[in-house]
Design a protein around this motif. Structure first.
Motif, PDB file in Angstrom:
ATOM      1  N   LEU A 184       0.827  -1.206   0.000  1.00 56.21           N
ATOM      2  CA  LEU A 184       0.000   0.000   0.000  1.00 56.21           C
ATOM      3  C   LEU A 184       0.863   1.259   0.000  1.00 56.21           C
ATOM      4  O   LEU A 184       0.529   2.258  -0.651  1.00 56.21           O
ATOM      5  CB  LEU A 184      -0.933  -0.003   1.215  1.00 56.21           C
ATOM      6  N   PHE A 185       1.975   1.201   0.720  1.00 58.83           N
ATOM      7  CA  PHE A 185       2.853   2.366   0.800  1.00 58.83           C
ATOM      8  C   PHE A 185       3.468   2.695  -0.560  1.00 58.83           C
ATOM      9  O   PHE A 185       3.452   3.856  -1.004  1.00 58.83           O
ATOM     10  CB  PHE A 185       3.950   2.120   1.829  1.00 58.83           C
ATOM     11  N   VAL A 186       3.998   1.672  -1.239  1.00 62.74           N
ATOM     12  CA  VAL A 186       4.660   1.941  -2.524  1.00 62.74           C
ATOM     13  C   VAL A 186       3.638   2.334  -3.591  1.00 62.74           C
ATOM     14  O   VAL A 186       3.928   3.161  -4.474  1.00 62.74           O
ATOM     15  CB  VAL A 186       5.495   0.725  -2.977  1.00 62.74           C
ATOM     16  N   LEU A 187       2.439   1.761  -3.534  1.00 57.05           N
ATOM     17  CA  LEU A 187       1.400   2.157  -4.476  1.00 57.05           C
ATOM     18  C   LEU A 187       0.978   3.605  -4.241  1.00 57.05           C
ATOM     19  O   LEU A 187       0.764   4.371  -5.195  1.00 57.05           O
ATOM     20  CB  LEU A 187       0.186   1.235  -4.341  1.00 57.05           C
ATOM     21  N   GLU A 188       0.863   3.980  -2.978  1.00 56.33           N
ATOM     22  CA  GLU A 188       0.503   5.366  -2.653  1.00 56.33           C
ATOM     23  C   GLU A 188       1.540   6.348  -3.166  1.00 56.33           C
ATOM     24  O   GLU A 188       1.202   7.355  -3.808  1.00 56.33           O
ATOM     25  CB  GLU A 188       0.361   5.510  -1.140  1.00 56.33           C
ATOM     26  N   GLU A 189       2.811   6.060  -2.930  1.00 57.26           N
ATOM     27  CA  GLU A 189       3.875   6.960  -3.382  1.00 57.26           C
ATOM     28  C   GLU A 189       3.936   7.040  -4.908  1.00 57.26           C
ATOM     29  O   GLU A 189       4.172   8.115  -5.476  1.00 57.26           O
ATOM     30  CB  GLU A 189       5.221   6.491  -2.823  1.00 57.26           C
ATOM     31  N   THR A 190       3.721   5.911  -5.562  1.00 60.02           N
ATOM     32  CA  THR A 190       3.756   5.901  -7.020  1.00 60.02           C
ATOM     33  C   THR A 190       2.594   6.694  -7.603  1.00 60.02           C
ATOM     34  O   THR A 190       2.761   7.443  -8.582  1.00 60.02           O
ATOM     35  CB  THR A 190       3.715   4.462  -7.547  1.00 60.02           C
ATOM     36  N   TYR A 194       2.484   9.929 -10.085  1.00 60.40           N
ATOM     37  CA  TYR A 194       1.629  10.094 -11.262  1.00 60.40           C
ATOM     38  C   TYR A 194       0.889  11.428 -11.206  1.00 60.40           C
ATOM     39  O   TYR A 194       0.707  12.091 -12.242  1.00 60.40           O
ATOM     40  CB  TYR A 194       0.614   8.958 -11.343  1.00 60.40           C
ATOM     41  N   PHE A 195       0.436  11.799 -10.025  1.00 60.97           N
ATOM     42  CA  PHE A 195      -0.232  13.087  -9.866  1.00 60.97           C
ATOM     43  C   PHE A 195       0.691  14.228 -10.267  1.00 60.97           C
ATOM     44  O   PHE A 195       0.295  15.133 -11.006  1.00 60.97           O
ATOM     45  CB  PHE A 195      -0.677  13.251  -8.415  1.00 60.97           C
ATOM     46  N   SER A 196       1.924  14.178  -9.802  1.00 66.10           N
ATOM     47  CA  SER A 196       2.882  15.235 -10.116  1.00 66.10           C
ATOM     48  C   SER A 196       3.188  15.286 -11.609  1.00 66.10           C
ATOM     49  O   SER A 196       3.241  16.371 -12.210  1.00 66.10           O
ATOM     50  CB  SER A 196       4.179  15.013  -9.327  1.00 66.10           C
ATOM     51  N   ILE A 197       3.374  14.118 -12.215  1.00 60.89           N
ATOM     52  CA  ILE A 197       3.647  14.071 -13.651  1.00 60.89           C
ATOM     53  C   ILE A 197       2.444  14.592 -14.433  1.00 60.89           C
ATOM     54  O   ILE A 197       2.595  15.321 -15.426  1.00 60.89           O
ATOM     55  CB  ILE A 197       3.999  12.637 -14.087  1.00 60.89           C
TER      56      ILE A 197
END
Length: 228
Positions: A184-190, A194-197
């Motif tokens: 869940l942590f790595v999916l959240e950060e990824t 995506y939001f930033s990109i």
């Protein structure tokens, strides 16, 4: 010239008919799938100050700088300011060595943003810009199906899903395995990356330019205005 004459729905259609749009979505989905399957291997890139967080901060910072240069004027100042504030939020001063330049810069920004006067001024700029410029132009973008809007909406959805994963992780932390917590942590950060990109892409694409000068350079129009 009305907006419907300049921006016709058949001309733009949000850009979802473009090959690059679906290719980008496919690559993003593939990356998420790999991260979900191998969360422990992906965790190394998702640490504080790691690759994923650095990319997020860099994209938002670049979006802020581009917006300040590309979208000038007090009414559109909120775009660049908002992106820069989001960029600052991605990075923490504590992850850098005390006395280093990044630590000093981020610590100074944290102190500056803690000042009530600065917060009030930023709130006026961002909220005022959203009400004055953002909402009316968002509605206009929906009507004319501006291409950047689809990417902006997808970026927002990625941020919402990331926030949801964070909430789920916090609620069920006691009953989750360590692998599921990491997933869940790595999916959240990824998804935050995506939001930033997506924000950067939206700023770079921007609103389509109005072809108001096409008639000025049209030979037929010129002959009609000057029969000689």
């Amino acid at each position: 010239m009305t907006s419907s004459e300049v921006f016709t729905p058949s001309r733009f259609r949000f850009g979802v008919d473009q090959v690059w749009f679906w290719a980008a979505l496919g690559v993003a989905a593939l990356i998420l799938g790999c991260i979900a399957l191998f969360p422990l291997q992906a965790e190394v890139f998702n640490q504080e100050g790691g690759l994923i967080e650095t990319i997020s901060a860099a994209c938002l910072f670049m979006a802020g700088v581009v917006a300040l240069v590309k979208y000038r004027g007090l009414a559109r100042l909120y775009i660049g300011v908002g992106c820069l504030l989001l960029s600052e939020r991605e990075l923490e001063a504590d992850i850098y060595a005390e006395g280093s330049v990044p630590f000093a810069v981020l610590s100074g920004l944290d102190g500056l943003l803690d000042m009530t006067l600065v917060r009030v001024a930023l709130a006026v700029v961002v909220l005022g810009g959203v009400l004055w410029h953002g909402i009316p132009n968002a509605w206009r973008a929906v009507r004319v199906q501006a291409p950047f809007l689809a990417i902006f909406v997808l970026a927002g959805l990625a941020a919402v899903v990331a926030q949801g994963l964070e909430e789920i992780s916090g609620l069920y932390e006691a009953t989750m395995s360590s692998v599921m917590k990491t997933r869940l942590f790595v999916l959240e950060e990824t998804l935050e990356m995506y939001f930033s990109i997506g924000i950067l892409a939206s700023v770079l694409i921007g609103w389509p330019k109005e072809p108001t000068d096409e008639s000025l350079h049209d030979p037929d129009s010129a002959r009609g205005e000057h029969p000689r």
